[in-house]
Design an enzyme around this catalytic site. Sequence first.
Site, PDB file in Angstrom:
ATOM      1  N   LYS A 129       8.462  -2.306  10.011  1.00 40.70           N
ATOM      2  CA  LYS A 129       9.213  -1.039  10.030  1.00 40.70           C
ATOM      3  C   LYS A 129      10.701  -1.288   9.743  1.00 40.70           C
ATOM      4  O   LYS A 129      11.324  -0.558   8.969  1.00 40.70           O
ATOM      5  CB  LYS A 129       9.065  -0.355  11.396  1.00 40.70           C
ATOM      6  CG  LYS A 129       7.664   0.141  11.696  1.00 40.70           C
ATOM      7  CD  LYS A 129       7.303   1.305  10.802  1.00 40.70           C
ATOM      8  CE  LYS A 129       5.922   1.849  11.071  1.00 40.70           C
ATOM      9  NZ  LYS A 129       5.446   2.762  10.029  1.00 40.70           N
TER      10      LYS A 129
ATOM     11  N   SER B  72       9.559   3.498  14.127  1.00 38.03           N
ATOM     12  CA  SER B  72       9.007   3.485  15.482  1.00 38.03           C
ATOM     13  C   SER B  72      10.018   2.973  16.488  1.00 38.03           C
ATOM     14  O   SER B  72      10.854   2.116  16.173  1.00 38.03           O
ATOM     15  CB  SER B  72       7.788   2.562  15.485  1.00 38.03           C
ATOM     16  OG  SER B  72       7.375   2.291  16.795  1.00 38.03           O
TER      17      SER B  72
ATOM     18  N   TYR C  68       4.277  -5.738  13.247  1.00 42.86           N
ATOM     19  CA  TYR C  68       4.268  -4.293  12.970  1.00 42.86           C
ATOM     20  C   TYR C  68       5.688  -3.742  13.002  1.00 42.86           C
ATOM     21  O   TYR C  68       6.155  -3.097  12.048  1.00 42.86           O
ATOM     22  CB  TYR C  68       3.387  -3.569  13.999  1.00 42.86           C
ATOM     23  CG  TYR C  68       3.627  -2.079  14.042  1.00 42.86           C
ATOM     24  CD1 TYR C  68       3.234  -1.252  12.994  1.00 42.86           C
ATOM     25  CD2 TYR C  68       4.275  -1.476  15.137  1.00 42.86           C
ATOM     26  CE1 TYR C  68       3.472   0.117  13.026  1.00 42.86           C
ATOM     27  CE2 TYR C  68       4.513  -0.115  15.177  1.00 42.86           C
ATOM     28  CZ  TYR C  68       4.112   0.681  14.122  1.00 42.86           C
ATOM     29  OH  TYR C  68       4.361   2.036  14.153  1.00 42.86           O
TER      30      TYR C  68
HETATM   31  P1  NAD Z   1      -2.783   6.896  11.490  1.00 42.16           P
HETATM   32  O1  NAD Z   1      -3.396   5.544  11.339  1.00 42.16           O
HETATM   33  O2  NAD Z   1      -3.568   7.951  12.143  1.00 42.16           O
HETATM   34  O3  NAD Z   1      -2.284   7.432  10.069  1.00 42.16           O
HETATM   35  C1  NAD Z   1      -1.818   6.579   9.070  1.00 42.16           C
HETATM   36  C2  NAD Z   1      -2.610   6.871   7.814  1.00 42.16           C
HETATM   37  O4  NAD Z   1      -2.172   5.989   6.772  1.00 42.16           O
HETATM   38  C3  NAD Z   1      -4.104   6.655   7.979  1.00 42.16           C
HETATM   39  O5  NAD Z   1      -4.778   7.846   7.652  1.00 42.16           O
HETATM   40  C4  NAD Z   1      -4.445   5.530   7.010  1.00 42.16           C
HETATM   41  O6  NAD Z   1      -5.727   5.692   6.428  1.00 42.16           O
HETATM   42  C5  NAD Z   1      -3.305   5.621   6.014  1.00 42.16           C
HETATM   43  N1  NAD Z   1      -2.986   4.377   5.315  1.00 42.16           N
HETATM   44  C6  NAD Z   1      -2.712   3.149   5.848  1.00 42.16           C
HETATM   45  N2  NAD Z   1      -2.438   2.281   4.873  1.00 42.16           N
HETATM   46  C7  NAD Z   1      -2.510   2.953   3.701  1.00 42.16           C
HETATM   47  C8  NAD Z   1      -2.334   2.605   2.342  1.00 42.16           C
HETATM   48  N3  NAD Z   1      -2.049   1.345   1.969  1.00 42.16           N
HETATM   49  N4  NAD Z   1      -2.507   3.558   1.390  1.00 42.16           N
HETATM   50  C9  NAD Z   1      -2.829   4.829   1.739  1.00 42.16           C
HETATM   51  N5  NAD Z   1      -3.006   5.216   3.008  1.00 42.16           N
HETATM   52  C10 NAD Z   1      -2.851   4.290   3.981  1.00 42.16           C
HETATM   53  O7  NAD Z   1      -1.386   6.667  12.241  1.00 42.16           O
HETATM   54  P2  NAD Z   1      -0.388   7.743  12.855  1.00 42.16           P
HETATM   55  O8  NAD Z   1      -0.429   7.599  14.320  1.00 42.16           O
HETATM   56  O9  NAD Z   1      -0.616   9.057  12.234  1.00 42.16           O
HETATM   57  O10 NAD Z   1       0.987   7.123  12.356  1.00 42.16           O
HETATM   58  C11 NAD Z   1       1.662   7.586  11.201  1.00 42.16           C
HETATM   59  C12 NAD Z   1       2.903   6.753  10.987  1.00 42.16           C
HETATM   60  O11 NAD Z   1       3.726   6.850  12.144  1.00 42.16           O
HETATM   61  C13 NAD Z   1       2.613   5.273  10.795  1.00 42.16           C
HETATM   62  O12 NAD Z   1       3.500   4.769   9.823  1.00 42.16           O
HETATM   63  C14 NAD Z   1       2.922   4.668  12.154  1.00 42.16           C
HETATM   64  O13 NAD Z   1       3.327   3.326  12.062  1.00 42.16           O
HETATM   65  C15 NAD Z   1       4.062   5.560  12.624  1.00 42.16           C
HETATM   66  N6  NAD Z   1       4.169   5.602  14.087  1.00 42.16           N
HETATM   67  C16 NAD Z   1       3.086   5.953  14.842  1.00 42.16           C
HETATM   68  C17 NAD Z   1       3.182   5.952  16.228  1.00 42.16           C
HETATM   69  C18 NAD Z   1       1.985   6.295  17.075  1.00 42.16           C
HETATM   70  O14 NAD Z   1       1.975   5.922  18.258  1.00 42.16           O
HETATM   71  N7  NAD Z   1       0.989   7.003  16.589  1.00 42.16           N
HETATM   72  C19 NAD Z   1       4.404   5.615  16.844  1.00 42.16           C
HETATM   73  C20 NAD Z   1       5.496   5.269  16.040  1.00 42.16           C
HETATM   74  C21 NAD Z   1       5.372   5.271  14.656  1.00 42.16           C
END
Ligand code: NAD
Length: 352
Positions: A162, A134, A158
């Site tokens: 990362k 991120s 958080y």
């Molecule tokens: P999201 O919460 O919609 O998707 C993440 C998924 O991971 C969820 O479906 C959740 O149920 C699953 N999960 C969490 N812990 C778990 C575990 N221990 N075992 C199995 N499944 C697990 O989030 P997103 O927005 O799709 O983000 C995806 C990735 O991108 C994440 O790693 C997040 O940190 C990163 N990210 C997101 C953003 C954003 O703004 N959306 C920005 C930068 C980075």
Amino acid sequence: MKDHRLNDTEKGVLVTGGTGYIGSHAVVTLIAAGYNPVIVDNLSNSKVSALERISKITKKKLPFYKIDMRDSAALDKVFQKHPIASVIHFAGLKAVGESVAEPLRYYENNIQSAISLCFVMAKRGVKKIIFSSSAAVYGDASIIPISENCFPEPTNPYARSKIIIEQILQDIHVADPAWRVILLRYFNPVGAHQSGLIGEDPQGTPNNLMPLISQVAVGRRKRINIFGDDYPTTDGTGVRDYIHVMDLAEGHIAALKQIEKTALKKSTQKPMIINLGTGRGYTVMEMLHAFEEVSGKKIPYRITKRRPGDIAACYADTTLARKLLGWKARRGLVDMCADAWRWQSRNPQGYP
Ligand code: NAD
Ligand code: UDP
């Protein structure tokens, strides 16, 4: 988009967090590009109904396992059952505020998940991984646009989780240079698949601007609080680099291709750290007005004080993504708002 040169063993991609917001869009994009995604998610922040929607778009029924990433034995069975060539690791907890309140839960979930995944990958000889990092790792960067050379100074658990995972993956590569690692630092993903069938469905009160705006537009909330209008930006509200989630998903295909290419070479390829953003920033006010325009809905707002920890402006230097991946974001602000609105207006309460 379909790549017929992929052979069967190259097609298998494990997508962790594949029912989540970005993961679900990546799965759709992977199928369009000729891959065979296998989805793992513990559904802690997503709904199983996302799978039916993915199937509706892709006309494919996909293998899905409700597994916690920390359960390496269960994960191992997935690797035994399916031919998997590479992994895209999205699964993780992502709410900054929550991570400040519950640091141990964040460190344990995110880091333990990555470690358990890498153990199983190593055991099964799968050494290609793309990791969702991120822009939050940069903290309050002093030079904008932010390039990958900017020294990471994460300001919350958080973002620190990362950076720790990035470091772990780099260490794994030092120990075994056959690993191919791409660390993607996303800026602010917004929007939805153009079908309106999948999109962002935050559980509880959203933390991010775009889902809040959409929920106000659809009548789920009365108004939006704008956190400060006294920043040194064009209209005083914060600037961020919003990127369409389908552009982001396509960035992963470009990263996979890059990994496949370098995996063929005998020479060692160091892990790559790459920003995925558009390179252009919009203020909160610009986002709000663009959404009003596209949806035809008035978005009531009030200006409140700054949110602690917020920075004035943040957008990506995208030079490296273009150079290393041959990828750049194609969709603009109107697409972001129109696609987010299509999803929200057709699914006012999110997934069933
Ligand atoms: P999201 O919460 O919609 O998707 C993440 C998924 O991971 C969820 O479906 C959740 O149920 C699953 N999960 C969490 N812990 C778990 C575990 N221990 N075992 C199995 N499944 C697990 O989030 P997103 O927005 O799709 O983000 C995806 C990735 O991108 C994440 O790693 C997040 O940190 C990163 N990210 C997101 C953003 C954003 O703004 N959306 C920005 C930068 C980075
Ligand atoms: N923001 C806002 N009101 C909200 C949520 C966010 O004014 O209810 C602003 C926030 O201050 C920032 C921008 O919108 O300038 C994007 O915030 P978000 O939380 O979506 O992303 P991040 O700050 O993590 O980049």
